[in-house]
Design an enzyme around this catalytic site. Structure first.
Site, short mmCIF file in Angstrom:
data_model
loop_
_atom_site.label_atom_id
_atom_site.label_comp_id
_atom_site.label_asym_id
_atom_site.label_seq_id
_atom_site.Cartn_x
_atom_site.Cartn_y
_atom_site.Cartn_z
N ASN A 1 -7.82 -10.67 -8.74
CA ASN A 1 -6.80 -11.67 -9.66
C ASN A 1 -6.54 -11.22 -10.94
O ASN A 1 -7.29 -11.28 -11.72
CB ASN A 1 -7.68 -13.10 -9.67
CG ASN A 1 -8.00 -13.58 -8.29
OD1 ASN A 1 -6.91 -13.55 -7.26
ND2 ASN A 1 -9.08 -14.30 -7.92
N GLU B 1 -21.20 -13.92 -2.18
CA GLU B 1 -20.62 -15.04 -2.53
C GLU B 1 -20.81 -16.24 -1.42
O GLU B 1 -21.16 -17.50 -1.67
CB GLU B 1 -18.92 -14.97 -2.39
CG GLU B 1 -18.22 -16.27 -2.55
CD GLU B 1 -16.60 -16.05 -2.64
OE1 GLU B 1 -16.21 -14.81 -2.55
OE2 GLU B 1 -15.79 -17.03 -2.88
N LYS C 1 -9.59 -7.61 5.07
CA LYS C 1 -11.02 -8.08 4.99
C LYS C 1 -11.61 -8.23 6.28
O LYS C 1 -10.86 -8.18 7.37
CB LYS C 1 -11.05 -9.60 4.35
CG LYS C 1 -10.87 -9.70 3.10
CD LYS C 1 -11.21 -11.20 2.38
CE LYS C 1 -10.71 -11.39 0.91
NZ LYS C 1 -11.22 -12.69 0.61
N ARG D 1 -3.54 -5.81 -0.54
CA ARG D 1 -4.37 -6.62 0.21
C ARG D 1 -3.54 -7.45 1.30
O ARG D 1 -2.57 -7.87 1.04
CB ARG D 1 -5.17 -7.28 -0.62
CG ARG D 1 -6.03 -6.49 -1.65
CD ARG D 1 -6.84 -7.47 -2.58
NE ARG D 1 -8.09 -7.91 -2.07
CZ ARG D 1 -8.44 -9.31 -2.16
NH1 ARG D 1 -7.64 -10.21 -2.61
NH2 ARG D 1 -9.64 -9.66 -1.73
N GLU E 1 -3.20 -17.05 -2.91
CA GLU E 1 -4.06 -17.71 -3.54
C GLU E 1 -3.26 -17.79 -4.93
O GLU E 1 -4.08 -18.02 -6.01
CB GLU E 1 -5.35 -17.49 -3.71
CG GLU E 1 -5.99 -17.46 -2.22
CD GLU E 1 -7.76 -17.20 -2.73
OE1 GLU E 1 -8.31 -17.71 -1.64
OE2 GLU E 1 -8.00 -16.31 -3.55
N GLU F 1 -12.00 -3.96 4.05
CA GLU F 1 -12.68 -4.66 2.72
C GLU F 1 -13.96 -5.41 3.05
O GLU F 1 -13.65 -6.25 3.84
CB GLU F 1 -11.74 -5.40 1.80
CG GLU F 1 -12.32 -6.07 0.41
CD GLU F 1 -11.24 -6.89 -0.21
OE1 GLU F 1 -10.00 -6.56 -0.17
OE2 GLU F 1 -11.71 -7.95 -0.86
N ASP G 1 -12.59 -15.51 5.55
CA ASP G 1 -13.07 -14.92 4.11
C ASP G 1 -14.42 -14.65 3.74
O ASP G 1 -15.25 -15.51 3.23
CB ASP G 1 -12.75 -16.06 3.06
CG ASP G 1 -12.58 -15.79 1.75
OD1 ASP G 1 -12.95 -14.48 1.33
OD2 ASP G 1 -12.41 -16.41 0.79
N HIS H 1 -17.19 -21.60 6.64
CA HIS H 1 -16.73 -22.36 5.46
C HIS H 1 -17.32 -23.72 5.27
O HIS H 1 -16.60 -24.50 5.02
CB HIS H 1 -15.34 -22.13 5.20
CG HIS H 1 -14.61 -21.87 4.15
ND1 HIS H 1 -14.95 -22.38 2.78
CD2 HIS H 1 -13.79 -20.78 3.78
CE1 HIS H 1 -14.59 -21.58 1.72
NE2 HIS H 1 -13.57 -20.57 2.22
C1 BDP Z 1 -12.49 -15.59 -2.31
C2 BDP Z 1 -13.07 -15.64 -3.44
C3 BDP Z 1 -11.94 -15.45 -4.56
C4 BDP Z 1 -11.22 -14.40 -4.25
C5 BDP Z 1 -10.52 -14.16 -3.04
C6 BDP Z 1 -9.91 -13.00 -2.89
O1 BDP Z 1 -13.64 -16.91 -3.34
O2 BDP Z 1 -12.81 -15.43 -5.93
O3 BDP Z 1 -10.27 -14.21 -5.28
O4 BDP Z 1 -11.78 -14.35 -2.08
O5 BDP Z 1 -10.53 -11.97 -2.06
O6 BDP Z 1 -13.61 -14.99 -1.18
O7 BDP Z 1 -8.81 -12.87 -3.31
#
Ligand code: BDP
Length: 718
Positions: free
Chosen positions: A228, A411, A378, A342, A309, A405, A383, A539
């Site tokens: 971000n 987290e 990912k 990504r 996002e 990734e 996630d 989740h």
């Molecule tokens: C999520 C996280 C967020 C990240 C996002 C990402 O909660 O903070 O910005 O992935 O990978 O798991 O971009």
């Protein structure tokens, strides 16, 4: 009075004697502790290492020699004498054929230049038996030096060695989600290591220790900034700082990368658009990249999170991800840099199953990316959950290099306090079979390039590193950094062997200690799966900060950020139907995989509720109903944590006090939170299933509304 003074003096002397030892066991030294080797190994090693012949004519070779000196001094009490040439049996000869002519004469079959590989082998030089650590390039020598030290740290014989190592994956990356204000997104180990304010002048010695730790694993790239992204990191002032970091890391073979905010041409460039089709935008990026290379001549490239996002991206202008990535790739190509783009994208506007969106977005673009673009995928389609099936993109883009990734930071697995060794999770995804080219088309073969013949390969771990004295927020979280690095080098390694190595280096080699700690580690991640999200649930974490359970949550800005969207529990049953009768996400996998995942009877129970909405009364392999099995699994997870606590207590005599205490305390927190997870989830799901707690199992400690009322406005990492 005199007695008191004497007592105080004794205390002081005691403190002086003991303090440095205790301080050394605060975890700072990671797996590079180099504690004295016991007999008979010490004598054996000394006989093999009588002399050190190691040239120091580049930036990296001295790093190798210094590390050997430091390591051998610690392990054996003294470092062998330094010499220019071999004059005794037992010389350790370390270098490249260029730096040491004797290595050229030996005609060693070294791994190719650029491969970063090395050999460690016994040989004879001028009639003397010697041990050689050699590579075509300096960095291979450094990696070999660390390997040799690891052999000793784990008590392996050094006689008659014949080792040849070549990394399977080219870009072995850490991704730091670090902000310029030193906060770390999803970081649970203190502040960002990068002290931007004091850079470029002040080079914190920790940067060097960070580099050593990474080089010991073969990690060769680091993205300094958060995905971000903040465009400010591309301003000259910050490029200068990044250049200082690059300078510190360079001798250890670690190249620096940055994240690129797609709207940077507008935010710091004064342009009115960031449209990749706009000539001025393209020129802005060309100039910016050229500027970066003036500061950092070996800059690695840019990592981009776009149209994900809320981040800006090419789709804001009706362009594709390929258009966006290719624009940056064109700017980087003349300098040899890469774009890591990504695939973590999902749209709010099109309310399709979130698990399907990356595949739908990117597969049609296969073959349209410039050859210095890698797509960063990912491990799973949602996630970083405690368990996810492998991402359907793996194997589905034969003409576009996909890198993987994973999260090292936890987290979704209990932050820093829960003991969860992630080696088994990484191993699970690497070994998963995509069946894209028949049986054996594993994810590891996709990302090491062998399945599709990718020219570029990479793997990235979202770092768990911060300013905490122990780097990772807990002693056991260091193992996740370690395991990631080892698997990035060689995805075929076993998580269990990696754990064994790590325990030996980190806590000691006493056989009981190693066996029992490895046992704890190997069951720890499954325990988290069980007490958080068993049977393919995902989740269920609290909104925003993701600390603790909130399976009842269905509000907030978007439905696909909520637990109720993912578990879909109702009076009939629970789970997300991704089979042909539901979102049909299974169709994104190769036919044999789709057939298995899509069939209620054949889907592995670990993924049951990921792919199916299943009646509460459904009969499981155990013979229990789904409801009973769910309660059983939640309970099992807590029980394993209780066992781990007991086992750790028993190990107290074998572990230094300081680290033992912290781990013990964290395990207590973990037990408490595991029980909270279990009870809150059971209380909530029971309110829907309306079924009784199976006989013999405890009902939740509190009523549901107790759990629903808990709030944690300042949970870390958010
Ligand atoms: C999520 C996280 C967020 C990240 C996002 C990402 O909660 O903070 O910005 O992935 O990978 O798991 O971009």
């Amino acid at each position: 009075m005199a007695a008191e003074r004497a007592h105080r003096a004794i205390c002081l002397i005691f403190l002086l004697l003991v303090a440095p030892v205790a301080a050394a066991e605060d975890g700072y030294d990671l797996w590079l502790r180099y504690k004295p080797v016991e007999e008979p190994w010490a004598t054996r090693y000394r006989a093999t290492l009588t002399q050190l012949v190691a040239p120091a004519d580049s930036a990296t070779l001295p790093a190798a020699a210094t590390e050997l000196d430091r390591g051998l001094r610690g392990l054996l009490g003294t470092a062998p004498d330094r010499a220019d040439r071999v004059s005794r049996d037992g010389a350790l000869v370390v270098g490249t054929p260029r730096s040491l002519p004797v290595l050229a004469e030996l005609k060693l079959q070294l791994p190719a230049p650029g491969s970063q590989g090395y050999v460690i082998r016994s040989a004879t030089v001028d009639g003397h038996s010697v041990l050689i650590v050699a590579a075509a390039d300096d960095i291979g020598v450094l990696y070999g030096a660390f390997h040799l030290l690891r052999l000793m740290q784990t008590r392996q014989p050094l006689e008659r060695l014949e080792l040849r190592e070549v990394p399977a994956i080219q870009l072995r990356m850490l991704n730091h989600w670090d902000n310029l204000d030193r906060s770390v997104e999803r970081g649970y180990a203190g502040q960002s290591l990068w002290d931007w304010h004091k850079l470029p002048d002040y080079i914190d010695p920790r940067y060097i220790d960070y580099a050593r730790a990474n080089a010991s694993l073969g990690i060769n790239g680091t993205v300094l900034t958060n995905v971000n992204a903040n465009a400010v990191s591309l301003r000259p002032q910050y490029l200068q700082k990044a250049a200082a970091l690059a300078g510190a890391l360079r001798p250890y073979g670690i190249r620096v990368f940055l994240t690129a905010r797609f709207a940077a041409p507008m935010e710091i460039g004064g342009l009115r658009t960031a449209d990749p089709a706009d000539q001025a935008v393209r020129q802005w990026w060309e100039a910016k990249v050229a500027e970066i290379y003036r500061y950092i001549p070996d800059f690695g490239g840019l990592l981009v999170k776009a149209n994900s996002e809320g981040q800006p991206g090419p789709q804001d202008y009706g362009r594709s991800h390929a258009d966006g990535a290719n624009m940056l790739a064109a700017a980087l190509a003349p300098f040899g840099g890469v774009v890591m783009w990504r695939t973590f994208v999902y749209s709010n506007e099109r309310p399709d199953d979130r698990a399907k969106q990356a595949y739908n977005e990117f597969v049609p673009l296969d073959g349209q990316f410039r050859d210095n673009v890698l797509l960063q995928v990912k491990n799973g389609a949602i996630d970083f959950q405690p368990r996810e099936p492998f991402h359907p993109l793996f194997g589905a883009m034969p003409r576009t290099p996909l890198m993987m990734e994973v999260q090292i930071t936890k987290e979704y697995l209990g932050f820093a306090t829960h003991l969860a060794y992630l080696g088994p999770m990484y191993e699970e995804v690497l070994r998963a079979d995509t069946y894209r080219r028949g049986e054996g088309s594993t994810v590891a073969k996709v990302i090491d390039g062998s399945l599709h013949g990718y020219r570029r390969t990479g793997i990235a771990g979202v770092a768990n590193i911060g300013t905490d004295r122990n780097w990772s927020g807990s002693h056991f979280d260091q193992a996740n950094w370690y395991a990631f690095g080892r698997l990035a080098w060689n995805p075929a390694l076993s998580a269990e062997n990696i754990a064994r190595e790590w325990v030996g280096m980190t806590f000691g080699n006493a056989p009981t200690l190693v066996t029992r700690v490895v046992e704890m580690m190997m069951k720890s991640r499954q325990a988290v799966v069980d007490y958080m999200t068993p049977l393919g649930l995902h989740h269920l974490m609290a909104e925003g900060h993701h600390y603790g359970p909130q399976p009842w949550f269905g509000g907030g800005p978007r439905i696909d950020w909520t637990p109720v969207y993912f578990h879909r529990a109702d009076a009939r049953g629970i789970g997300f139907d991704r089979s042909a009768s539901g979102s049909n996400a299974v169709a994104q996998y190769a036919a044999p995989v789709a057939a298995r995942f899509g069939d209620l009877k054949r889907v592995p129970e670990d993924y049951l509720l990921w792919f199916h909405h299943v009646p509460w009364s459904y009969r499981m392999q155990s013979g229990r109903t789904l409801w009973d099995e769910l309660v059983h699994r939640y309970t099992r997870g807590v029980d394993v944590v209780r066992d781990m606590r007991k086992e750790w207590e028993e190990l107290a005599p074998l572990v230094d006090r300081e680290r033992h205490d912290q781990v013990a305390t964290f395990l207590r927190i973990q037990e408490h939170e595991a029980l909270w997870w279990r009870d809150a989830c059971i209380a909530y799901f029971q309110s829907i299933s309306q079924r009784p707690i199976p006989p013999g199992l405890q009902p939740p400690e509190h009523p549901l509304d107790y759990y629903q009322a808990l709030e944690f406005p300042y949970a870390p990492g958010h």
